[in-house]
Design a protein around this motif. Structure first.
Motif, PDB file in Angstrom:
ATOM      1  N   PHE A  51     -33.146  38.563 -26.022  1.00  0.00           N
ATOM      2  CA  PHE A  51     -32.453  37.331 -25.607  1.00  0.00           C
ATOM      3  C   PHE A  51     -31.434  36.905 -26.672  1.00  0.00           C
ATOM      4  N   LEU A  52     -31.854  36.900 -27.937  1.00  0.00           N
ATOM      5  CA  LEU A  52     -30.965  36.505 -29.021  1.00  0.00           C
ATOM      6  C   LEU A  52     -29.809  37.489 -29.176  1.00  0.00           C
ATOM      7  N   GLN A  53     -30.116  38.772 -29.018  1.00  0.00           N
ATOM      8  CA  GLN A  53     -29.068  39.789 -29.104  1.00  0.00           C
ATOM      9  C   GLN A  53     -28.033  39.591 -27.998  1.00  0.00           C
ATOM     10  N   GLY A  54     -28.526  39.281 -26.789  1.00  0.00           N
ATOM     11  CA  GLY A  54     -27.617  39.020 -25.681  1.00  0.00           C
ATOM     12  C   GLY A  54     -26.709  37.839 -25.972  1.00  0.00           C
ATOM     13  N   LEU A  55     -27.268  36.762 -26.547  1.00  0.00           N
ATOM     14  CA  LEU A  55     -26.454  35.603 -26.901  1.00  0.00           C
ATOM     15  C   LEU A  55     -25.409  35.957 -27.958  1.00  0.00           C
ATOM     16  N   GLN A  56     -25.830  36.713 -28.959  1.00  0.00           N
ATOM     17  CA  GLN A  56     -24.911  37.060 -30.042  1.00  0.00           C
ATOM     18  C   GLN A  56     -23.749  37.910 -29.540  1.00  0.00           C
ATOM     19  N   GLN A  57     -24.035  38.823 -28.639  1.00  0.00           N
ATOM     20  CA  GLN A  57     -22.975  39.662 -28.086  1.00  0.00           C
ATOM     21  C   GLN A  57     -21.960  38.840 -27.295  1.00  0.00           C
ATOM     22  N   ALA A 258     -49.962  50.491 -24.220  1.00  0.00           N
ATOM     23  CA  ALA A 258     -51.055  49.982 -25.060  1.00  0.00           C
ATOM     24  C   ALA A 258     -52.409  50.582 -24.683  1.00  0.00           C
ATOM     25  N   GLY A 259     -52.427  51.526 -23.722  1.00  0.00           N
ATOM     26  CA  GLY A 259     -53.677  52.187 -23.370  1.00  0.00           C
ATOM     27  C   GLY A 259     -54.098  52.051 -21.930  1.00  0.00           C
ATOM     28  N   GLY A 260     -53.344  51.260 -21.125  1.00  0.00           N
ATOM     29  CA  GLY A 260     -53.630  51.176 -19.700  1.00  0.00           C
ATOM     30  C   GLY A 260     -53.253  52.467 -18.993  1.00  0.00           C
ATOM     31  N   LEU A 261     -53.793  52.692 -17.811  1.00  0.00           N
ATOM     32  CA  LEU A 261     -53.582  53.960 -17.110  1.00  0.00           C
ATOM     33  C   LEU A 261     -52.168  54.111 -16.572  1.00  0.00           C
ATOM     34  N   ILE A 262     -51.702  53.130 -15.803  1.00  0.00           N
ATOM     35  CA  ILE A 262     -50.411  53.281 -15.136  1.00  0.00           C
ATOM     36  C   ILE A 262     -49.774  51.906 -14.933  1.00  0.00           C
ATOM     37  N   SER A 263     -48.460  51.844 -15.024  1.00  0.00           N
ATOM     38  CA  SER A 263     -47.750  50.589 -14.753  1.00  0.00           C
ATOM     39  C   SER A 263     -46.568  50.869 -13.847  1.00  0.00           C
ATOM     40  N   TYR A 264     -46.227  49.840 -13.062  1.00  0.00           N
ATOM     41  CA  TYR A 264     -45.067  49.929 -12.180  1.00  0.00           C
ATOM     42  C   TYR A 264     -44.445  48.555 -12.090  1.00  0.00           C
ATOM     43  N   GLY A 265     -43.224  48.439 -12.602  1.00  0.00           N
ATOM     44  CA  GLY A 265     -42.576  47.132 -12.581  1.00  0.00           C
ATOM     45  C   GLY A 265     -41.178  47.198 -13.152  1.00  0.00           C
ATOM     46  N   ALA A 266     -40.522  46.048 -13.174  1.00  0.00           N
ATOM     47  CA  ALA A 266     -39.154  45.955 -13.678  1.00  0.00           C
ATOM     48  C   ALA A 266     -39.146  46.061 -15.199  1.00  0.00           C
ATOM     49  N   GLU A 267     -37.970  46.367 -15.734  1.00  0.00           N
ATOM     50  CA  GLU A 267     -37.798  46.421 -17.185  1.00  0.00           C
ATOM     51  C   GLU A 267     -37.661  44.994 -17.701  1.00  0.00           C
ATOM     52  N   ILE A 268     -38.691  44.517 -18.377  1.00  0.00           N
ATOM     53  CA  ILE A 268     -38.764  43.118 -18.772  1.00  0.00           C
ATOM     54  C   ILE A 268     -37.735  42.754 -19.836  1.00  0.00           C
ATOM     55  N   ILE A 269     -37.545  43.631 -20.805  1.00  0.00           N
ATOM     56  CA  ILE A 269     -36.585  43.360 -21.872  1.00  0.00           C
ATOM     57  C   ILE A 269     -35.198  43.094 -21.291  1.00  0.00           C
ATOM     58  N   GLU A 270     -34.834  43.850 -20.263  1.00  0.00           N
ATOM     59  CA  GLU A 270     -33.523  43.702 -19.651  1.00  0.00           C
ATOM     60  C   GLU A 270     -33.367  42.325 -19.008  1.00  0.00           C
ATOM     61  N   GLN A 271     -34.457  41.784 -18.442  1.00  0.00           N
ATOM     62  CA  GLN A 271     -34.378  40.450 -17.837  1.00  0.00           C
ATOM     63  C   GLN A 271     -34.059  39.383 -18.886  1.00  0.00           C
ATOM     64  N   TYR A 272     -34.600  39.526 -20.073  1.00  0.00           N
ATOM     65  CA  TYR A 272     -34.307  38.568 -21.138  1.00  0.00           C
ATOM     66  C   TYR A 272     -32.856  38.681 -21.583  1.00  0.00           C
ATOM     67  N   ARG A 273     -32.365  39.905 -21.663  1.00  0.00           N
ATOM     68  CA  ARG A 273     -30.971  40.113 -22.048  1.00  0.00           C
ATOM     69  C   ARG A 273     -30.030  39.531 -20.987  1.00  0.00           C
ATOM     70  N   GLN A 274     -30.382  39.725 -19.724  1.00  0.00           N
ATOM     71  CA  GLN A 274     -29.569  39.180 -18.639  1.00  0.00           C
ATOM     72  C   GLN A 274     -29.632  37.657 -18.621  1.00  0.00           C
ATOM     73  N   ALA A 275     -30.787  37.099 -18.946  1.00  0.00           N
ATOM     74  CA  ALA A 275     -30.920  35.640 -18.981  1.00  0.00           C
ATOM     75  C   ALA A 275     -29.941  35.035 -19.977  1.00  0.00           C
ATOM     76  N   ALA A 276     -29.687  35.741 -21.078  1.00  0.00           N
ATOM     77  CA  ALA A 276     -28.712  35.257 -22.066  1.00  0.00           C
ATOM     78  C   ALA A 276     -27.332  35.110 -21.439  1.00  0.00           C
ATOM     79  N   SER A 277     -26.992  35.995 -20.506  1.00  0.00           N
ATOM     80  CA  SER A 277     -25.665  35.909 -19.870  1.00  0.00           C
ATOM     81  C   SER A 277     -25.543  34.659 -19.009  1.00  0.00           C
ATOM     82  N   TYR A 278     -26.638  34.260 -18.351  1.00  0.00           N
ATOM     83  CA  TYR A 278     -26.600  33.028 -17.554  1.00  0.00           C
ATOM     84  C   TYR A 278     -26.565  31.796 -18.451  1.00  0.00           C
ATOM     85  N   VAL A 279     -27.293  31.836 -19.558  1.00  0.00           N
ATOM     86  CA  VAL A 279     -27.238  30.730 -20.516  1.00  0.00           C
ATOM     87  C   VAL A 279     -25.812  30.570 -21.033  1.00  0.00           C
ATOM     88  N   ASP A 280     -25.176  31.683 -21.343  1.00  0.00           N
ATOM     89  CA  ASP A 280     -23.784  31.668 -21.808  1.00  0.00           C
ATOM     90  C   ASP A 280     -22.862  31.035 -20.772  1.00  0.00           C
TER      91      ASP A 280
END
Length: 328
Positions: A51-57, A258-280
Motif C-alpha cells: 500500500f505504501l509503495q503504491g502511494l509513493q509511486q 505456511a503449511g496448509g494443503l491448498i489455497s485458491y483466491g485473489a492476489e491479496i498484495i495486489e489489492q492493497y497496491r490497487q487501493a493506493a491508486s483509489y486513495v490517490d
C-alpha cells in the motif's frame, strides 16, 4: 500614490492568492488506516508495505506531503468500533480499510469521509455500496471474490481428497462474507455428496473445540473462508488441520505457504497496491461514488505437496497442472 508604489502594491495583491494557492496545494494530506489485524503480523505488514509503495509511486511520501494514522484491532470487535470512531474524529481526507470487519464500523461512524476498502466480499450485499459500477456514497474499493468461489473450494477439496464426506466450514458468522460463503457452499454440498458443519472463528478456544469435535469422525475436511479472524488465527487453524489430518482448502495463498494443503483466491498484495491508486484519486479530488468497485481478474491456485504427502494424499495430475505455485 506614486506610480511605482501603486504597481508594487498591485503586484503584491495579485501574487498573494497565487502564493496562497500554491501553499494550499502543498499542504499535508491525511490518511486514516483501519486494520482488523495485529500490528506485528508479518503477513499484514507485507500488505501494508505494498500500500505504501503504491502511494509513493503516485507521488505521496509519508512525512513530506501525507501523514498516515494507523489503528490495529487484532480481530477485537470492540476495538475495531472504537478505532473507527477515533479515525473519523481525526477528520482525515480519506480512510483505507481492510475487510468487511473494518468497513462496517466505519460506515456507521461516517457518511461523509471517503473510504477505500480492500478484501470486502460482496460489498453490495453488505450494504456498503449501491452497486459495483456506481457505489453511490462515500465508500468504494476492491473485492477479493464473489460467494460463488465457495463452489470451487468444495470442488478442489473433493478433487484432491475424494474420500471426504464431511466438511467443516470455518467462517465468521458476524459478517456478510461469513454468512454468504456458508450459504454458497451449502447450496451445492448435496451434489458433491458431503455433509457440512459450520465452525465459527470468534476466538481460539472455540475454534479448537469445534475442530477437535468434528475430527472425531472419519472422512473429514476443512474449508476456511475469508475473514479477519481467520487471518488472526491462521497458525492455529493450520496446526489443527495437521494434527487431526484434515485436508483443507484456504482462501488465501499464505495459508498454503505456511503449511496448509491448498489455497485458491485473489492476489491479496495486489489489492492493497490497487487501493493506493483509489486513495490517490480521492486525494486529487475524485469522489468514491464515481469510482467503481473492482473485482479480481485472476485467482491463484497454490498447492503444498509436503502437506499433501504428510496427509497421505496422491495429488491428481490435473490439479498439479492447474497450480500457479507448487510448494515442494
Amino acid at each position: 500614490m506614486r506610480r511605482r508604489e501603486f504597481i508594487t502594491l498591485l503586484g503584491g495583491a495579485v501574487a498573494w492568492p497565487v502564493a496562497a494557492r500554491a501553499q494550499q496545494s502543498k499542504r499535508m494530506r491525511r490518511i486514516g488506516v483501519l486494520m482488523p489485524y495485529a500490528a506485528n503480523d508479518p503477513q499484514v505488514q507485507s500488505r501494508n508495505a505494498a500500500f505504501l509503495q503504491g502511494l509513493q509511486q503516485l507521488g505521496w511520501t509519508v512525512g513530506t506531503n501525507v501523514a498516515i494514522d494507523y489503528r490495529w484491532s487484532a480481530g477485537n470487535e470492540d476495538d475495531t468500533r472504537k478505532y473507527a470512531a477515533e479515525l473519523v474524529a481525526l477528520a482525515p481526507d480519506v480512510i483505507f480499510a481492510s475487510g468487511s470487519t473494518a468497513v462496517g464500523p466505519l460506515q456507521r461512524a461516517t457518511r461523509s469521509v471517503p473510504i477505500v476498502f480492500a478484501l470486502a466480499p460482496d460489498p453490495v450485499g453488505a450494504g456498503f455500496v449501491d452497486s459495483l459500477a456506481r457505489p453511490g456514497a462515500n465508500i468504494t474499493g476492491f473485492t477479493p471474490y464473489e460467494y460463488g468461489i465457495g463452489v470451487k473450494w468444495l470442488e478442489l477439496l473433493k478433487e484432491i481428497a475424494p474420500s471426504v464426506a464431511r466438511v467443516a466450514v470455518v467462517r465468521d458468522p458476524t459478517i456478510t462474507a461469513g454468512i454468504g460463503s456458508w450459504a454458497a457452499i451449502q447450496s451445492v454440498s448435496p451434489s458433491f455428496g458431503v455433509e457440512l458443519r459450520p465452525v465459527d472463528v470468534r476466538d481460539a478456544g472455540e475454534i479448537e473445540r469445534a475442530i477437535a469435535a468434528f475430527a472425531h469422525n472419519p472422512n473429514g475436511g476443512l474449508i476456511v473462508t475469508g475473514s479477519a479472524l481467520a487471518v488472526v488465527h491462521r497458525d492455529l487453524i493450520i496446526a489443527l488441520a495437521a494434527r487431526y489430518r484434515l485436508p483443507a482448502v484456504y482462501f488465501e495463498r499464505y495459508f498454503a505457504t505456511a503449511g496448509g494443503l491448498i489455497s485458491y483466491g485473489a492476489e491479496i498484495i495486489e489489492q492493497y497496491r490497487q487501493a493506493a491508486s483509489y486513495v490517490d484519486r480521492i486525494l486529487k479530488g475524485e469522489k468514491p461514488a464515481d469510482l467503481p468497485v473492482q473485482t479480481p481478474t485472476k485467482y491463484e491456485l497454490v498447492l503444498n505437496l509436503k502437506t499433501g504427502k504428510a496427509l497421505g494424499l496422491e495429488i491428481p495430475p490435473t490439479v498439479l497442472a492447474r497450480a500457479d505455485e507448487v510448494i515442494e
